[in-house]
Design an enzyme around this catalytic site. Structure first.
Site, short mmCIF file in Angstrom:
data_model
loop_
_atom_site.label_atom_id
_atom_site.label_comp_id
_atom_site.label_asym_id
_atom_site.label_seq_id
_atom_site.Cartn_x
_atom_site.Cartn_y
_atom_site.Cartn_z
N ASP A 151 2.33 2.51 2.60
CA ASP A 151 2.31 3.18 3.90
C ASP A 151 3.67 3.08 4.58
O ASP A 151 4.42 2.14 4.34
CB ASP A 151 1.23 2.57 4.80
CG ASP A 151 -0.17 2.94 4.35
OD1 ASP A 151 -0.26 3.75 3.41
OD2 ASP A 151 -1.14 2.44 4.92
N CYS A 206 -2.92 3.89 6.87
CA CYS A 206 -4.36 3.70 7.04
C CYS A 206 -4.74 3.69 8.52
O CYS A 206 -3.87 3.69 9.40
CB CYS A 206 -4.76 2.37 6.41
SG CYS A 206 -4.12 0.95 7.31
N CYS A 232 -1.35 -4.70 8.08
CA CYS A 232 -1.03 -3.38 8.62
C CYS A 232 -0.33 -3.50 9.98
O CYS A 232 0.49 -2.65 10.33
CB CYS A 232 -2.29 -2.54 8.77
SG CYS A 232 -3.33 -2.57 7.31
N CYS A 270 0.81 -1.21 0.00
CA CYS A 270 0.00 0.00 0.00
C CYS A 270 0.85 1.26 0.00
O CYS A 270 0.33 2.36 -0.18
CB CYS A 270 -0.90 0.01 1.22
SG CYS A 270 0.05 0.00 2.74
S1 FES Z 1 -3.31 -0.36 4.18
FE1 FES Z 1 -1.24 0.09 4.37
S2 FES Z 1 -0.70 -0.28 6.37
FE2 FES Z 1 -2.78 -0.59 6.26
#
Ligand code: FES
Length: 121
Positions: free
Chosen positions: A35, A58, A102, A33
């Site tokens: 992140d 997220c 995550c 993602c």
């Molecule tokens: S969607 Fe990326 S850490 Fe949760």
């Protein structure tokens, strides 16, 4: 759906921020993602005296970051290293299956920060 605890930690994250003179810093990213999370630790007498995090991610990533700081604060380094993503998810009353990855960020970020600290000793 997210549990009440996840939403609560997302709305009021504990220990968010940066430790300027941190003893160890760990940054991890989630390739899926994109992140990103950074953990900062302060160590005293083999215990995690302080932990802070910065997470660009997220809701689940923020809630798990917040939860791991609470779980790990005050713990001995060896014990903090044993905290798994399942421990974090359990403590948050569960995460939706597609959000389990995550919680990897939080556990890995803390482990990286501890490794960084140990490598500098
Ligand atoms: S969607 Fe990326 S850490 Fe949760």
């Amino acid at each position: 759906m997210y549990s009440k605890k996840v939403i609560e930690h997302f709305n009021n994250p504990r220990n968010m921020g940066e430790i300027k003179d941190a003893d160890g810093i760990g940054t991890v990213g989630n390739p899926v993602c994109g992140d990103l999370m950074t953990m900062y630790i302060k160590v005293k007498d083999g215990r995690l005296e302080d932990i802070k995090f910065k997470t660009f991610g997220c809701a689940a990533a923020i809630a798990t970051s917040s939860m791991i700081t609470e779980l790990a604060k005050g713990k001995k380094i060896e014990d903090a290293l044993k905290i798994t993503r399942n421990d974090i998810a359990d403590e948050l009353d569960g995460l939706p299956p597609i959000k389990m990855h995550c919680s990897n960020l939080a556990a890995d970020g803390l482990h990286e920060a501890i490794k960084d600290y140990l490598s500098k000793k």
